[in-house]
Write a protein that holds these residues in place. Structure first.
Motif, short mmCIF file in Angstrom:
data_model
loop_
_atom_site.label_atom_id
_atom_site.label_comp_id
_atom_site.label_asym_id
_atom_site.label_seq_id
_atom_site.Cartn_x
_atom_site.Cartn_y
_atom_site.Cartn_z
N VAL A 269 0.84 -1.20 0.00
CA VAL A 269 0.00 0.00 0.00
C VAL A 269 0.88 1.26 0.00
N LEU A 270 1.92 1.27 0.82
CA LEU A 270 2.79 2.44 0.91
C LEU A 270 3.52 2.69 -0.40
N LEU A 271 4.13 1.66 -0.97
CA LEU A 271 4.86 1.83 -2.23
C LEU A 271 3.92 2.19 -3.37
N GLY A 272 2.74 1.57 -3.41
CA GLY A 272 1.77 1.90 -4.45
C GLY A 272 1.29 3.34 -4.36
N LEU A 273 1.10 3.82 -3.13
CA LEU A 273 0.68 5.21 -2.93
C LEU A 273 1.77 6.18 -3.37
N ILE A 274 3.01 5.88 -2.99
CA ILE A 274 4.13 6.75 -3.39
C ILE A 274 4.26 6.80 -4.90
N ALA A 275 4.14 5.63 -5.56
CA ALA A 275 4.26 5.57 -7.02
C ALA A 275 3.14 6.37 -7.69
N ALA A 276 1.92 6.28 -7.14
CA ALA A 276 0.80 7.00 -7.75
C ALA A 276 0.89 8.50 -7.52
N MET A 277 1.36 8.90 -6.32
CA MET A 277 1.51 10.33 -6.03
C MET A 277 2.67 10.96 -6.80
N ARG A 278 3.64 10.13 -7.21
CA ARG A 278 4.79 10.63 -7.99
C ARG A 278 4.82 9.96 -9.35
N VAL A 279 3.63 9.88 -9.98
CA VAL A 279 3.51 9.17 -11.24
C VAL A 279 4.40 9.80 -12.31
N ARG A 280 5.03 8.91 -13.10
CA ARG A 280 5.94 9.27 -14.20
C ARG A 280 7.20 9.99 -13.73
N THR A 281 7.56 9.81 -12.47
CA THR A 281 8.83 10.34 -11.97
C THR A 281 9.77 9.16 -11.73
N TRP A 282 11.00 9.45 -11.30
CA TRP A 282 11.96 8.37 -11.07
C TRP A 282 11.51 7.44 -9.93
N LYS A 283 10.79 8.00 -8.96
CA LYS A 283 10.30 7.16 -7.87
C LYS A 283 9.28 6.14 -8.38
N ASP A 284 8.38 6.60 -9.22
CA ASP A 284 7.38 5.71 -9.81
C ASP A 284 8.07 4.64 -10.66
N ASN A 285 9.08 5.03 -11.43
CA ASN A 285 9.78 4.07 -12.29
C ASN A 285 10.52 3.02 -11.48
N VAL A 286 11.21 3.47 -10.42
CA VAL A 286 11.97 2.53 -9.59
C VAL A 286 11.04 1.53 -8.91
N ILE A 287 9.94 2.04 -8.34
CA ILE A 287 9.00 1.15 -7.64
C ILE A 287 8.34 0.18 -8.62
N SER A 288 7.98 0.66 -9.81
CA SER A 288 7.34 -0.20 -10.80
C SER A 288 8.28 -1.31 -11.28
N VAL A 289 9.53 -0.93 -11.57
CA VAL A 289 10.50 -1.93 -12.02
C VAL A 289 10.79 -2.94 -10.91
N PHE A 290 10.92 -2.44 -9.68
CA PHE A 290 11.18 -3.33 -8.54
C PHE A 290 10.06 -4.33 -8.36
N SER A 291 8.81 -3.89 -8.45
CA SER A 291 7.68 -4.79 -8.26
C SER A 291 7.61 -5.85 -9.36
N VAL A 292 7.91 -5.46 -10.58
CA VAL A 292 7.89 -6.42 -11.69
C VAL A 292 9.00 -7.46 -11.54
N VAL A 293 10.19 -7.00 -11.17
CA VAL A 293 11.33 -7.93 -11.00
C VAL A 293 11.06 -8.91 -9.87
N VAL A 294 10.56 -8.41 -8.74
CA VAL A 294 10.27 -9.28 -7.60
C VAL A 294 9.18 -10.28 -7.94
#
Length: 327
Positions: free
Chosen positions: A122-147
């Motif tokens: 929930v925390l990571l998803g919220l951060i990614a959505a609040m910072r959509v299309r930024t480096w934070k969103d990209n890092v969290i999205s890539v991390f979740s896909v890799v994991v």
């Protein structure tokens, strides 16, 4: 009081609806295990080095395997109705005693993994959505896909190599250091230390799922009319986010957490085998090789009951998160 009565009626109705489901689970599991090759008698005969017809007949009579399948099913269902889950000849203990001796360890592992995965997801998803299309969103999205793409057993083995063998931060196997004879808070700390690697291993896959789900849900709710109205009333952005968006966006995550409890139970089998965690997952793993049908059926039944209870609790939690939900 009226709402409490409605919730009580809802619980009673759901428990009544669960009875046919449990009966279906019992019958289905019984016949699925019957389709598997081999039985406990053949395993015992192989271990004892004797497979004479007389010895095999004696074992099958002792295990109740010398009667027709439908009679075995009737006897099993009758025993369950009297709260008798059977006897494990392999372990020389009742099935109920074996399961409940290991159940606490599995519930501890699953509860910790579920808490980690939901909170961080929930925390990571919220951060990614609040910072959509930024480096934070990209890092969290890539991390979740890799994991999500990594096998659970491989993650567990790599965590053992890095944090147990190389860094020596956490123990690699077991639930506690038995030789230390810890008591009180020392034992709690010891169990917590042993719990870190198994719970992290089990939670990573589901954390990735909840992260992606929360991100999409927050982005979807951010464009709803009620959010626009809240902002038009002059509410601060943090108030809009946490009082309105998050409260509604978290509902799909709660639903998914309840639905995936069965998968979490299945994942605990692998994790408990990798880390030597003394739970019902490891017990089921051992029972499969021993063809201990009574023990396997008992584990499946308790697991089904656990899934039903947790999904009921999830539905009740919905009524607190969204009071508009009709019971």
């Amino acid at each position: 009081m009226a709402l409490a009565r409605k919730r009580m009626r809802f619980v009673a109705r759901r428990l009544a609806q669960s009875i046919p489901l449990l009966i279906a689970v019992i019958v289905l599991n019984f016949f699925l295990l019957k389709l598997a090759p081999g039985d406990a008698a053949s395993v015992f005969a192989g271990q004892s080095g004797s497979s004479s017809p007389e010895y095999m007949a004696k074992l099958r009579h002792q295990f109740g395997l010398d009667v027709p399948t439908h009679v075995q099913l009737i006897n099993y269902v009758t025993n369950i109705l009297t709260l008798d889950l059977g006897y494990s000849f392999r372990n020389q203990m009742t099935v109920a005693a074996l399961i409940f001796d290991r159940l606490a360890a599995t519930l501890l592992l699953m509860g910790t993994a579920l808490l980690i995965s939901v909170v961080l997801g929930v925390l990571l998803g919220l951060i990614a959505a609040m910072r959509v299309r930024t480096w934070k969103d990209n890092v969290i999205s890539v991390f979740s896909v890799v994991v999500y793409a990594m096998p659970t057993f491989w993650i567990g083995l790599m965590l053992i190599v890095v944090f147990s063998i190389k860094l020596e931060w956490f123990p690699a196997t077991g639930m506690e250091s038995v030789a230390m004879f810890n008591t009180g808070w020392d034992r709690v700390a010891d169990i917590a230390t042993h719990l870190v690697l198994p719970s992290v291993t089990l939670s990573l896959l589901y954390m990735a799922v909840y992260t992606r789900l929360m991100r999409g849900s927050v982005l979807e709710n951010s464009n709803m009319d009620y959010v626009t109205t809240a902002r038009a009333k002059g509410l601060t952005e943090s108030s809009v986010t946490f009082r309105h968006i998050v409260r509604n966006a978290i509902l799909p995550v709660v639903t998914m957490a309840g639905v995936q409890l069965g998968n979490l139970l299945g994942g605990s089998v692998v994790v408990e085998a990798v880390f030597g965690w003394p739970g019902i997952g490891q017990l089921a793993f051992q029972a499969i090789f021993a063809r201990d049908m009574s023990l396997l059926l008992g584990i499946f039944l308790i697991s089904a009951c656990l899934v039903i209870v947790v999904n009921l609790l999830v539905d009740l939690l919905y009524t607190f998160l969204d009071p508009r939900m009709d019971l």
